[in-house]
Scaffold this motif. Structure first.
Motif, PDB file in Angstrom:
ATOM      1  N   GLU A  35       0.938  -1.166   0.213  1.00 25.72           N
ATOM      2  CA  GLU A  35       0.140  -0.152   0.006  1.00 25.72           C
ATOM      3  C   GLU A  35       0.678   1.285   0.035  1.00 25.72           C
ATOM      4  O   GLU A  35       1.583   1.392   0.718  1.00 25.72           O
ATOM      5  CB  GLU A  35      -0.977  -0.041   1.225  1.00 25.72           C
ATOM      6  CG  GLU A  35      -1.964  -1.071   1.256  1.00 25.72           C
ATOM      7  CD  GLU A  35      -2.713  -1.013   2.310  1.00 25.72           C
ATOM      8  OE1 GLU A  35      -3.349   0.015   2.716  1.00 25.72           O
ATOM      9  OE2 GLU A  35      -3.097  -2.156   3.055  1.00 25.72           O
ATOM     10  N   THR A  36       0.670   2.222  -0.833  1.00 27.20           N
ATOM     11  CA  THR A  36       1.266   3.477  -0.962  1.00 27.20           C
ATOM     12  C   THR A  36       0.689   4.471   0.127  1.00 27.20           C
ATOM     13  O   THR A  36       1.460   5.629   0.197  1.00 27.20           O
ATOM     14  CB  THR A  36       1.308   4.009  -2.372  1.00 27.20           C
ATOM     15  OG1 THR A  36      -0.040   4.298  -2.805  1.00 27.20           O
ATOM     16  CG2 THR A  36       1.814   2.764  -3.403  1.00 27.20           C
ATOM     17  N   GLY A  37      -0.648   4.200   0.506  1.00 22.93           N
ATOM     18  CA  GLY A  37      -1.069   5.552   1.303  1.00 22.93           C
ATOM     19  C   GLY A  37      -1.975   6.219   0.333  1.00 22.93           C
ATOM     20  O   GLY A  37      -2.702   7.047   1.033  1.00 22.93           O
ATOM     21  N   ARG A  38      -2.088   5.963  -0.862  1.00 21.28           N
ATOM     22  CA  ARG A  38      -2.905   6.686  -1.614  1.00 21.28           C
ATOM     23  C   ARG A  38      -4.078   6.019  -1.806  1.00 21.28           C
ATOM     24  O   ARG A  38      -4.031   4.811  -2.034  1.00 21.28           O
ATOM     25  CB  ARG A  38      -2.377   7.043  -3.161  1.00 21.28           C
ATOM     26  CG  ARG A  38      -1.012   8.001  -3.205  1.00 21.28           C
ATOM     27  CD  ARG A  38      -0.668   8.323  -4.908  1.00 21.28           C
ATOM     28  NE  ARG A  38      -1.801   8.982  -5.397  1.00 21.28           N
ATOM     29  CZ  ARG A  38      -2.246   8.576  -6.716  1.00 21.28           C
ATOM     30  NH1 ARG A  38      -1.604   7.687  -7.156  1.00 21.28           N
ATOM     31  NH2 ARG A  38      -3.470   9.574  -7.260  1.00 21.28           N
ATOM     32  N   GLN A  87      -9.551  -1.444   1.937  1.00 22.97           N
ATOM     33  CA  GLN A  87      -8.374  -1.332   2.759  1.00 22.97           C
ATOM     34  C   GLN A  87      -8.450  -2.671   3.438  1.00 22.97           C
ATOM     35  O   GLN A  87      -7.246  -3.234   3.325  1.00 22.97           O
ATOM     36  CB  GLN A  87      -8.537  -0.445   3.878  1.00 22.97           C
ATOM     37  CG  GLN A  87      -8.243   1.107   3.150  1.00 22.97           C
ATOM     38  CD  GLN A  87      -8.652   2.303   4.366  1.00 22.97           C
ATOM     39  OE1 GLN A  87      -9.376   1.989   5.199  1.00 22.97           O
ATOM     40  NE2 GLN A  87      -7.879   3.312   4.294  1.00 22.97           N
TER      41      GLN A  87
END
Length: 233
Positions: free
Chosen positions: A34-37, A158
């Motif tokens: 996961e990149t956080g975007r 998520q």
């Protein structure tokens, strides 16, 4: 590799039967991390909200009344999706709604069989005979879902992103044997290059005459040494 894990909430089970998309949540993965975007949006369904759907996701007609219709906000979603593979659980359901909404406002479908990944199919292959709901898979892999009271598109995306990584081998996904021909060739080439190492002259460790005399004098001062008793015995 960039991938998008996504989930949707709707007014019902059939886009063809008049149901509409009301929420979408997307999570960006790069090389399965996961990149956080993320991308998250609500949409006005332009119809009523059935009680059965409201009981699942809690999105009321009042809450959605000031949200944009899908056609007015679709550009932001398409920008986020780009050309990445799309990952969903029971993908046929989510893709039918997303493609249906896109077609309704004049866009080409983005969810094609060559582009999407269905985690439900992967779960059935890996765990035949087991339960394959998102909740069940979170339980199997020890993923915390205690904050999941109602279904929510971004929250479910998520959770699904974590499940997806586990289904493909967990955090050790990159520790398999290398099978990339280019990488193998590069390693072989590097191994074939001779390494220049400096040649050192041999070292001499024999004690000097002075060191031997000092040692003998030290040993002579020791009274009744144990090695002397061993030699006498």
């Amino acid at each position: 590799m960039r991938e998008i894990v996504f989930d949707t909430e709707t007014t019902g089970l059939s886009f063809g039967g008049g149901d509409r998309l009301v929420e979408i949540g997307c999570v960006e993965l790069v090389n399965r991390v996961e990149t956080g975007r993320t991308f998250h949006a609500y949409y006005h369904p332009e119809r009523s909200m059935p009680a059965e759907a409201y009981a699942i996701h809690g999105l009321s007609e009042t809450f959605l009344s000031d949200k944009p219709v899908f056609a007015a906000a679709v550009a932001d979603l398409l920008d986020f999706l780009g050309h990445a593979p799309l990952v969903a659980h029971n993908a046929g359901f989510d893709f039918a709604f997303l493609n249906g909404e896109l077609g309704r406002c004049g866009f080409q479908p983005v969810c094609t069989k060559t582009r999407y990944v269905d985690t439900l199919q992967i779960a059935r292959s890996r765990h035949p005979g087991a339960k394959h709901s998102l909740d069940a898979l979170c339980g199997r892999y020890g993923i915390d879902r205690s904050h999941r009271v109602l279904h929510g598109a971004l929250l479910d995306a998520q959770l699904l992103a974590q499940v997806y990584v586990e289904l493909l081998g967990g955090r050790q996904i990159g520790l398999g044997l290398v099978d990339d021909a280019a990488v193998v060739a590069a390693v072989a080439t590097a191994a074939a290059v001779p390494v220049a190492r400096p040649v050192r002259a041999p070292r001499h460790f024999a004690a000097s005459a002075g060191e031997l005399a000092a040692h003998a004098a030290f040993m002579a001062r020791i009274s009744d040494p144990i090695w002397g008793a061993a030699a006498a015995g």
